[in-house]
Enzyme design. Structure first.
Site, short mmCIF file in Angstrom:
data_model
loop_
_atom_site.label_atom_id
_atom_site.label_comp_id
_atom_site.label_asym_id
_atom_site.label_seq_id
_atom_site.Cartn_x
_atom_site.Cartn_y
_atom_site.Cartn_z
N GLU A 256 0.89 -1.16 0.00
CA GLU A 256 0.00 0.00 0.00
C GLU A 256 0.92 1.21 0.00
O GLU A 256 1.51 1.55 1.03
CB GLU A 256 -0.92 -0.03 1.22
CG GLU A 256 -2.12 0.91 1.10
CD GLU A 256 -1.80 2.33 1.52
OE1 GLU A 256 -1.56 3.17 0.62
OE2 GLU A 256 -1.80 2.60 2.72
N CYS A 290 -1.38 9.56 2.43
CA CYS A 290 -1.17 9.10 1.05
C CYS A 290 -2.31 9.51 0.13
O CYS A 290 -2.14 9.53 -1.09
CB CYS A 290 -0.99 7.57 1.03
SG CYS A 290 -2.30 6.66 1.87
#
Length: 490
Positions: A256, A290
């Protein structure tokens, strides 16, 4: 409202193999406040020797089958006790996260709450999984077994330690895998609280290790032959290194990674309604997310209006101590984050961008690691600032000609984690959401659903965490072929 006090938990031991143990060395680390620059605590340093003890513990319980052989409902009992203990430490978890990383307390509380919801969701999902399925195939009857992978390494990121429990750690445990949770140095305080709750849950020896450590420990663990799976959350460059090292020993990997979210502002929206969500999606946790809206796309017609309103909104942010419940924008987690952000701003200006606001240290906050949110205009999508993840409070406003051009700009990126559009037109929303290549796309700036399968496309990673798909990714599939009936064709 008064500041929330920090609770320092266990200043002498490390949580390894489900137990508090004396560290392998006497070395310590200094945990500093990103707000004041002052010392918060001295804690034991987790070294490679401690990491090896964690591997030995996980490998031991795996080889004995003591965890994987438990009934799923029995494993869930331990996870439920952990959840109960975490809930009882809600305030300590949130304060520790805010006090060391600089995340504003209100956001830290929201992140803690959502993380615990994800743990609860994982427990519920586990009850729906068929660990043994009988299936008729074109070549006869088979049994499909879902089994544990083996000792699993979860490397978390400092902006979501509690969320990672529900997205990776607890699902791995529920599927029968012993887990080593390695947190970054910015999570020493919250990691200790998480470990204290795990100790109260009473996991069997060897099943769970939790500690924060530097990158050398991560590298050692990623390369360790006894670890069967690696779940990594972090930057794309390091993620590529993790994948390369794990590939050399054919370990299972889930990544991820980074993002460069394009937030598209359509011409039909009311900026009074859009701005709170747009600004929140950008400056949340000082851009250290993110999914932060670091590329703000707007038509040339509304460009100047939006820029002026963004500057007003940035100026209005209450900047200060993250442990003050009134704070909206805190310090950065580390000096390297500020240094990196400043370097990106300098290079962007050299490429032709204009700094409309921010990018400096707020008055009166020079002792901490503060940086006002920086708003850049005149940015072309080909510039470094539009192509690389900063993971800090630097935001680019980019002009588009029409919606098709906005889609092109959004997709002109090596990342593909998250995107959003602000529009009142359902047809435009449907078109853009179907065309932008990301793992999750939001209409109206909604925060990503971490209870759905979460992950990215392109260089934002592969594999999924969260949801049923994330749970199943923590398992192996074994097919058992029953004995053929007499006279049956083979």
């Amino acid at each position: 409202m008064a500041k929330i006090p920090l609770e320092i938990i266990n200043t002498s031991e490390l949580f390894i193999g489900s137990q508090w143990r004396q560290p392998a060395s006497s070395s310590t680390v200094e945990v500093m406040s990103p707000h004041s620059g002052k010392l918060i605590a001295r804690l034991p340093e987790a070294t490679i020797a401690d990491a090896q003890l964690a591997v030995d513990a996980a490998a031991g319980v795996w080889d004995e089958g003591g965890w994987a052989d438990l009934a799923p409902s029995n494993r869930a009992e331990f996870a439920q006790r952990w959840l109960d203990a975490l809930r009882a430490k809600f305030e300590a978890l949130s304060a520790a996260n805010a006090g060391q990383t600089g995340m504003p307390l209100t956001l830290a509380e929201a992140m803690t709450d959502s993380g615990l919801v994800l743990v609860e969701d994982a427990l519920a999902l586990a009850t729906t999984i068929e660990f043994v399925e009988h299936r008729e195939t074109a070549t006869g009857a088979v049994e499909i077994h879902r089994e544990a992978i083996g000792p699993t390494l979860v490397i978390g990121t400092y902006n979501g330690p509690v969320s990672g429990l529900g997205m990776s750690v607890v699902p791995a445990l529920l599927m029968g895998n012993p887990v080593i949770l390695k947190l970054p140095p910015e999570n020493y305080l919250v990691g200790a609280v998480i470990a204290a709750a795990a100790h109260e849950a009473g996991f069997p020896e060897g099943v769970l290790s939790i500690f924060a450590a530097d990158a050398d420990v991560s590298k050692y663990l990623v390369a360790h032959e006894r670890l069967s799976a690696v779940h990594f959350t972090g930057g794309t460059k390091i993620g590529a290194e993790v994948a390369s090292v794990a590939a050399s020993r054919i370990a299972r990997v889930t990544l991820e990674l980074g993002g460069k979210t394009a937030a598209i502002v359509a011409d039909d929206v009311d900026l009074d309604e859009v701005l709170p969500v747009l600004v929140g999606g950008a400056v949340s946790n000082q851009g250290q997310m993110c999914i932060a809206s670091s590329r703000i796309l707007v038509s040339s017609e509304r460009h100047d209006e939006l820029v002026a309103r963004l500057v007003e909104s940035f100026k209005a942010l209450k900047i200060g101590d993250p442990l003050d419940p009134k704070t909206e924008y805190g310090p950065l987690a580390a000096e390297r984050v500020r240094d990196r952000s400043l370097a990106f701003i300098e290079r962007a200006i050299a490429e032709g961008a204009t700094l409309e606001y921010g990018g400096d240290v707020p008055e009166g906050l020079t002792e901490g690691i503060y940086l006002r949110p920086a708003l850049l205009t005149g940015v072309k999508n080909s510039m470094e600032i539009a192509q690389e993840e900063v993971f800090g409070p630097v935001y680019s406003v980019i002009r588009y000609d029409d919606i098709e051009d906005a889609i092109r700009i959004a997709n002109d990126s090596k990342y593909g984690l998250y995107g959003t559009i602000f529009t009142n037109d359902p047809q435009v929303a449907s078109l853009v959401s179907s065309k932008v290549r990301v793992g999750q796309f939001s209409i109206g700036g909604r925060f990503p659903s971490l209870a759905a399968p979460y992950g990215g496309m392109k260089q934002s990673g592969y594999g999924r965490v969260g949801g049923l798909e994330g749970m199943l990714e923590m398992s192996n599939i074994k097919v058992i072929l029953p004995a053929a009936e007499a006279g049956a064709a083979v």
